[in-house]
Design an enzyme around this catalytic site. Structure first.
Site, mmCIF file in Angstrom:
data_model
loop_
_atom_site.group_PDB
_atom_site.id
_atom_site.type_symbol
_atom_site.label_atom_id
_atom_site.label_comp_id
_atom_site.label_asym_id
_atom_site.label_seq_id
_atom_site.Cartn_x
_atom_site.Cartn_y
_atom_site.Cartn_z
ATOM 1 C CE LYS A 185 -1.959 -13.731 6.281
ATOM 2 N NZ LYS A 185 -1.051 -14.767 5.741
ATOM 3 C CD GLU A 206 -6.824 4.052 4.584
ATOM 4 O OE1 GLU A 206 -7.657 4.956 4.419
ATOM 5 O OE2 GLU A 206 -6.462 3.292 3.674
ATOM 6 C CE LYS A 261 -16.647 4.158 3.520
ATOM 7 N NZ LYS A 261 -16.260 5.115 4.573
ATOM 8 C CG ASN A 297 -11.088 8.372 7.028
ATOM 9 O OD1 ASN A 297 -10.053 8.287 6.370
ATOM 10 N ND2 ASN A 297 -12.025 7.459 6.961
ATOM 11 C CG HIS A 338 -11.645 1.495 -3.307
ATOM 12 N ND1 HIS A 338 -11.431 0.604 -2.281
ATOM 13 C CD2 HIS A 338 -10.890 1.061 -4.332
ATOM 14 C CE1 HIS A 338 -10.573 -0.324 -2.683
ATOM 15 N NE2 HIS A 338 -10.229 -0.075 -3.929
ATOM 16 C CB VAL A 384 -20.341 10.676 3.131
ATOM 17 C CG1 VAL A 384 -21.688 10.573 2.439
ATOM 18 C CG2 VAL A 384 -19.340 11.426 2.269
ATOM 19 C CE LYS A 419 -3.916 -1.838 2.678
ATOM 20 N NZ LYS A 419 -4.729 -1.640 3.902
ATOM 21 N NE ARG A 478 -13.858 12.065 5.040
ATOM 22 C CZ ARG A 478 -13.083 11.054 4.697
ATOM 23 N NH1 ARG A 478 -11.765 11.177 4.762
ATOM 24 N NH2 ARG A 478 -13.594 9.903 4.296
ATOM 25 N N GLY A 514 -8.406 5.252 0.209
ATOM 26 C CA GLY A 514 -9.400 5.212 -0.846
ATOM 27 C C GLY A 514 -9.070 4.226 -1.947
HETATM 28 C C1 MV4 Z 1 -6.895 -4.035 2.938
HETATM 29 C C2 MV4 Z 1 -7.666 -5.104 2.452
HETATM 30 C C3 MV4 Z 1 -7.295 -6.382 2.824
HETATM 31 N N1 MV4 Z 1 -6.220 -6.579 3.631
HETATM 32 N N2 MV4 Z 1 -5.835 -4.275 3.732
HETATM 33 C C4 MV4 Z 1 -9.104 -0.599 0.440
HETATM 34 C C5 MV4 Z 1 -9.113 0.879 0.643
HETATM 35 C C6 MV4 Z 1 -8.248 1.173 1.797
HETATM 36 N N3 MV4 Z 1 -8.928 2.053 2.689
HETATM 37 C C7 MV4 Z 1 -7.910 -0.136 2.411
HETATM 38 N N4 MV4 Z 1 -8.438 -1.156 1.563
HETATM 39 C C8 MV4 Z 1 -8.243 -2.469 1.821
HETATM 40 N N5 MV4 Z 1 -7.186 -2.767 2.638
HETATM 41 C C9 MV4 Z 1 -5.516 -5.526 4.069
HETATM 42 N N6 MV4 Z 1 -4.459 -5.736 4.865
HETATM 43 C C10 MV4 Z 1 -8.756 -4.818 1.625
HETATM 44 C C11 MV4 Z 1 -9.046 -3.495 1.300
HETATM 45 C C12 MV4 Z 1 -10.203 -3.298 0.466
HETATM 46 C C13 MV4 Z 1 -11.346 -2.681 0.976
HETATM 47 C C14 MV4 Z 1 -11.408 -2.200 2.280
HETATM 48 C C15 MV4 Z 1 -12.532 -1.599 2.767
HETATM 49 C C16 MV4 Z 1 -13.654 -1.498 1.961
HETATM 50 C C17 MV4 Z 1 -13.628 -1.958 0.683
HETATM 51 C C18 MV4 Z 1 -12.487 -2.567 0.163
HETATM 52 C C19 MV4 Z 1 -12.477 -3.035 -1.138
HETATM 53 C C20 MV4 Z 1 -11.344 -3.619 -1.628
HETATM 54 C C21 MV4 Z 1 -10.205 -3.745 -0.835
#
Ligand code: MV4
Length: 448
Positions: free
Chosen positions: A204, A290, A240, A292, A238, A297, A161, A294, A167
């Site tokens: 992971k 993460e 909602k 946020n 991504h 929405v 990442k 702020r 996002g």
């Molecule tokens: C992840 C994950 C699986 N494992 N991290 C997508 C956006 C960002 N905010 C973090 N995201 C993800 N991180 C790990 N270690 C899967 C996602 C992810 C996701 C997370 C939340 C809501 C929708 C998603 C759609 C695809 C991937």
């Protein structure tokens, strides 16, 4: 004694500008709307006490124009700026600039906006505060060799990442050793292009999590509370589409335990104003990803179950007032669901701006519609496609779903395409009704 604000500038547009205006009005605070030339006839401009045109339609020349915003605050005598969400809401430099001009920034301290904007330093802070994390690299991963070593240590699959990400941009999954070098390189290249920062880290990869987030609020006197969780797993690319409070997957004990850890941590950090911590929830465990800094929405679903006005709380704590209640005073009543209705084709999601001939909002017990629409309004093509947040409350989740179906039937947005039909299909789905979904559920649902 602290002095309440008497005039606030709202540095945003659309439904959230209206939402902030409404809280201000009820508190006796005068409002200054700002708008681009494309938004001259927008509802937030009509309702505000004063308005200032800050530039042409393109956001970079108007809603992102810091000098224009500060000038608008100066000429109108506003004492504080509420940034809403998006635009400059998580720009630490803007928050700093607002404060340097002697104005209050209605949001967190610039140092915490900056800290959470860098996902590596955010995770580092949460680790020190005892918040559970996804296993991963201790900091930035500097080489393909280091990426490989960490992946072996935590086990495949892994996800690379961008530190400046969020996002979903700049993320790459590696399912085995043969994919790690390419994932590391692609994530770096994408991160550099998107954010001008090629720092990446590794976690992971969780393959079937839910996205559950915790709403927090802090005053400047050391009081920090949480308002429970929202389940935001129903996303497409991504974005909602549906959010719920509480999560169908969680019980009160899991929420209380996480809330206690998080609020103690943020108290130690000296955090201020509203915030949301994002977690992945899988196999009965939370893993922070993460934060946020702020108002989000989807904050209305939290307001519905807690009976709180989060914008009012933001305005009070930004003026130096103490929260005035404890965690034990916050209760969770029933269930709330929000459908984000966008001006898009409900099948292929192509944008559908244009004139709304007839707008009719649903109503009745337990119904809230946050929207800046009106009959005759033209949805401009320059901004986000969100046109209405339809929010319902029910004593139970099943009652909230029944109420949402009724409201989707009642609602009229005529002249443009909207995602109302898609929301109706989701509400009718047995798996959704069972609360049985992960972050991958919606992508499959829209494809079938
Ligand atoms: C992840 C994950 C699986 N494992 N991290 C997508 C956006 C960002 N905010 C973090 N995201 C993800 N991180 C790990 N270690 C899967 C996602 C992810 C996701 C997370 C939340 C809501 C929708 C998603 C759609 C695809 C991937």
């Amino acid at each position: 004694m602290t002095r309440p604000f008497t005039k606030v500038l709202i540095a945003n547009r659309g439904e959230i500008a209206l939402r902030i205006h409404r809280a201000c009005q009820e508190m006796g605070i005068r409002t200054v709307a700002v708008h681009s030339t494309a938004d001259a006839s927008a509802m937030h401009v009509r309702l505000a006490d004063e308005s200032v045109c800050i530039g042409p339609p393109a956001a970079r020349d108007s809603y992102l124009n810091m000098a224009a915003l500060l000038s608008a605050a100066a000429i109108t005598g506003a004492e504080a700026i509420h940034p809403g969400y998006g635009f400059l809401s998580e720009n630490a430099n803007f928050a700093e600039m607002v404060e340097a001009h002697g104005l209050a920034f209605i949001g967190p301290k610039p140092e915490h906006i900056r800290m959470m904007g860098d996902k590596i330093s955010a995770k580092d802070a949460m680790r020190r505060l005892g918040v559970p994390l996804v296993p991963g690299s201790a900091g930035a991963v500097e080489s393909a060799e280091q990426a490989r070593a960490i992946a072996v240590e935590i086990g495949y699959p892994v996800i690379v990442k961008a530190a400046a990400g969020g996002g979903g941009r700049g993320m790459k999954v590696a399912r085995g050793a043969h994919e790690i070098e390419e994932a590391w390189q692609l994530a770096r290249t994408e991160a550099k292009a998107a954010f001008g920062n090629d720092e990446v880290y590794i976690e992971k990869y969780l393959d079937r999590p839910r996205h559950i987030e915790l709403q927090v609020m802090a005053d400047t006197h050391g009081n920090v509370v949480h308002f429970g969780e929202r389940d935001c797993s129903l996303q497409r690319r991504h974005q909602k589409l549906v959010e719920e409070a509480g999560s169908p997957a969680l019980d009160g004990a899991a929420r209380d335990a996480l809330g206690a850890t998080v609020t103690a941590g943020l108290r130690q950090l000296g955090y201020r104003n509203a915030g949301t911590l994002e977690f992945l929830w899988q196999d009965g465990q939370f893993a922070f990803i993460e934060m946020n800094t702020r108002l989000q929405v989807e904050h209305p679903v939290t307001e519905m179950v807690c009976g709180v006005d989060l914008v009012r709380e933001q305005l009070r704590v930004a003026a130096g007032e103490a929260l005035g209640y404890a965690q034990s005073d916050i209760t969770f009543n029933g269930h709330a669901i929000e459908c984000r209705i966008t001006a898009e084709d409900p099948v292929d999601f192509t944008p559908s701006p244009g004139r709304v001939n007839t707008y009719h909002a649903p109503g009745g017990l337990g119904v809230r519609v946050d929207s800046a629409l009106y009959s005759g309004y033209s949805v401009p093509p320059h901004y986000d496609s969100l046109v209405a947040k339809l929010v319902v409350h029910g004593a139970t989740r099943a009652q909230a779903i029944a109420r949402m179906k009724r409201c989707l039937n009642e609602m009229v947005v005529d002249g443009i395409k909207t995602t109302i039909p898609l929301h109706a299909r989701i509400m009718d789905d047995p798996e959704f009704q069972a609360g049985d979904y992960t972050i991958h559920w919606l992508e499959r649902f829209v494809a079938r």
